[in-house]
Write a protein that holds these residues in place. Sequence first.
Motif, PDB file in Angstrom:
ATOM      1  N   TRP A 175     -16.291  -7.551 -33.818  1.00 39.44           N
ATOM      2  CA  TRP A 175     -17.054  -7.263 -35.034  1.00 39.44           C
ATOM      3  C   TRP A 175     -16.511  -6.007 -35.705  1.00 39.44           C
ATOM      4  N   GLN A 176     -16.102  -6.165 -36.963  1.00 41.72           N
ATOM      5  CA  GLN A 176     -15.563  -5.051 -37.737  1.00 41.72           C
ATOM      6  C   GLN A 176     -16.650  -4.472 -38.644  1.00 41.72           C
ATOM      7  N   PRO A 177     -16.807  -3.148 -38.654  1.00 39.20           N
ATOM      8  CA  PRO A 177     -17.896  -2.543 -39.445  1.00 39.20           C
ATOM      9  C   PRO A 177     -17.686  -2.673 -40.948  1.00 39.20           C
ATOM     10  N   LEU A 178     -18.781  -2.702 -41.672  1.00 35.40           N
ATOM     11  CA  LEU A 178     -18.783  -2.739 -43.131  1.00 35.40           C
ATOM     12  C   LEU A 178     -19.688  -1.630 -43.654  1.00 35.40           C
ATOM     13  N   PRO A 179     -19.379  -1.077 -44.820  1.00 36.02           N
ATOM     14  CA  PRO A 179     -20.225   0.004 -45.357  1.00 36.02           C
ATOM     15  C   PRO A 179     -21.585  -0.487 -45.844  1.00 36.02           C
ATOM     16  N   LYS A 180     -21.671  -1.753 -46.227  1.00 41.17           N
ATOM     17  CA  LYS A 180     -22.935  -2.309 -46.710  1.00 41.17           C
ATOM     18  C   LYS A 180     -22.959  -3.815 -46.466  1.00 41.17           C
ATOM     19  N   SER A 181     -24.108  -4.403 -46.675  1.00 40.08           N
ATOM     20  CA  SER A 181     -24.271  -5.834 -46.430  1.00 40.08           C
ATOM     21  C   SER A 181     -23.448  -6.654 -47.422  1.00 40.08           C
ATOM     22  N   ASN A 197     -19.120  -9.741 -55.009  1.00 39.98           N
ATOM     23  CA  ASN A 197     -18.861  -9.058 -53.746  1.00 39.98           C
ATOM     24  C   ASN A 197     -17.634  -9.653 -53.065  1.00 39.98           C
ATOM     25  N   ASN A 198     -17.374  -9.219 -51.844  1.00 36.20           N
ATOM     26  CA  ASN A 198     -16.170  -9.641 -51.135  1.00 36.20           C
ATOM     27  C   ASN A 198     -16.441 -10.711 -50.087  1.00 36.20           C
ATOM     28  N   CYS A 199     -17.450 -11.497 -50.283  1.00 36.37           N
ATOM     29  CA  CYS A 199     -17.789 -12.554 -49.338  1.00 36.37           C
ATOM     30  C   CYS A 199     -16.707 -13.629 -49.341  1.00 36.37           C
ATOM     31  N   LYS A 200     -16.157 -13.930 -48.159  1.00 32.48           N
ATOM     32  CA  LYS A 200     -15.059 -14.878 -48.045  1.00 32.48           C
ATOM     33  C   LYS A 200     -15.453 -16.052 -47.160  1.00 32.48           C
ATOM     34  N   PRO A 201     -14.855 -17.218 -47.401  1.00 30.57           N
ATOM     35  CA  PRO A 201     -15.165 -18.392 -46.562  1.00 30.57           C
ATOM     36  C   PRO A 201     -14.686 -18.204 -45.123  1.00 30.57           C
ATOM     37  N   ASN A 202     -15.391 -18.860 -44.199  1.00 30.69           N
ATOM     38  CA  ASN A 202     -15.037 -18.866 -42.782  1.00 30.69           C
ATOM     39  C   ASN A 202     -15.010 -17.467 -42.160  1.00 30.69           C
ATOM     40  N   VAL A 203     -15.765 -16.558 -42.756  1.00 37.52           N
ATOM     41  CA  VAL A 203     -15.968 -15.222 -42.194  1.00 37.52           C
ATOM     42  C   VAL A 203     -17.463 -15.057 -41.944  1.00 37.52           C
ATOM     43  N   TYR A 253     -18.571  -7.834 -39.741  1.00 34.44           N
ATOM     44  CA  TYR A 253     -18.083  -9.190 -39.981  1.00 34.44           C
ATOM     45  C   TYR A 253     -17.160  -9.609 -38.848  1.00 34.44           C
ATOM     46  N   PHE A 254     -16.998 -10.936 -38.725  1.00 26.09           N
ATOM     47  CA  PHE A 254     -16.158 -11.520 -37.688  1.00 26.09           C
ATOM     48  C   PHE A 254     -15.392 -12.689 -38.301  1.00 26.09           C
ATOM     49  N   GLU A 255     -14.065 -12.671 -38.172  1.00 25.24           N
ATOM     50  CA  GLU A 255     -13.238 -13.744 -38.740  1.00 25.24           C
ATOM     51  C   GLU A 255     -12.974 -14.816 -37.696  1.00 25.24           C
ATOM     52  N   PHE A 256     -13.275 -16.035 -38.069  1.00 21.00           N
ATOM     53  CA  PHE A 256     -13.000 -17.170 -37.159  1.00 21.00           C
ATOM     54  C   PHE A 256     -11.494 -17.322 -36.982  1.00 21.00           C
TER      55      PHE A 256
END
Length: 334
Positions: free
Chosen positions: A158-164, A254-260, A331-334
């Motif tokens: 799990w990689q940290p993010l500054p916000k949701s 935002n930076n929401c990406k598929p399969n993440v 976040y976690f990348e598949f």
Amino acid sequence: RRLCPPEITFLDAFISLRHENNSNHDGNDTANDAHENITTSSEIRFNATDALSEWAEAHKSLETQPTDEAEHDIQVSLSNQRKECRGVTILRTLDAKVWSTKSKQLTDDTASDSGGTAAHSSEFYYDWTFSSPYAGTILTTSNSNSSSKNIINNRQEWQPLPKSQIPFHLLQDTSQPILLYDDIHLFEDDLHDNGESSLNIKIRVMPKCWYVLQRLFVRVDYVCVKCREVRYFCLLDGNDGTSAEATIASSVGNNCKPNVVYRDVTWREASWAELNKMNLPMDPSAWMEHNLSASGGGIGGNISTGVPSFASLLTKLPAVSTPDDLKKHSYFEF
């Protein structure tokens, strides 16, 4: 030290979300060109066994018997009367001191009559509220060079993010049908009629995404109220040739990406004395998760008494810090 499981535990209940990647790897150009098929599988699962195992593991760093500090009046700030490890603490009920004195006297009398040695009361000294820091389990399996490798609960993934990064507006989009919904209960306990503790998982699958809400709720009457929520969100690739990422980016920016997989962790907690200071209900019935009469059927609260709904009360509890290895946004990348 001995640990007792919750009164009701659903060991066969679970939720599992799996993603598989198949890739072909070409070796160096030789006379016999090697061609290897590598399969990587990532799974996020939720079950009672993992949740209670993580709860039990934290006891290795907890004190094994009560200290003088724990004997203080129960209304003293919780931070001054307990030692904790990853949110696992050993709390006491309002009348714990009275029962402890009676139990010690009874044990000593029994040992004296039998000529034996008194059993230590610390044998069952553990977190009887089952306040597990559990936030799901990651299982990664890779098949490379004819070998299989499993990594269970790999928290560093799990990689940290500054916000949701969870686009909550997408979950409120009524034009998107709910393809699957379920509410899975992992364990429940009434804490010997001193409150309640429960862990449940809600899952929702829509054409564009899936969403999971894990909630641990603990109420120790006249002592404290805890609510630990973990939210998971994953945007799915568009099956109609459109880019789901472009759709979300254009609507939220935002930076929401598929399969993440994006995860938000929120821990809330208050002692009974703190509830009074925040003008929150002091009656334990207002904090009963399944008490429909106290929450007005679970919709808008009790109009006659002015008590807010149970879900609304939980949001009014103050947020507390989470363990260092459990970031609030990640976040976690598949």
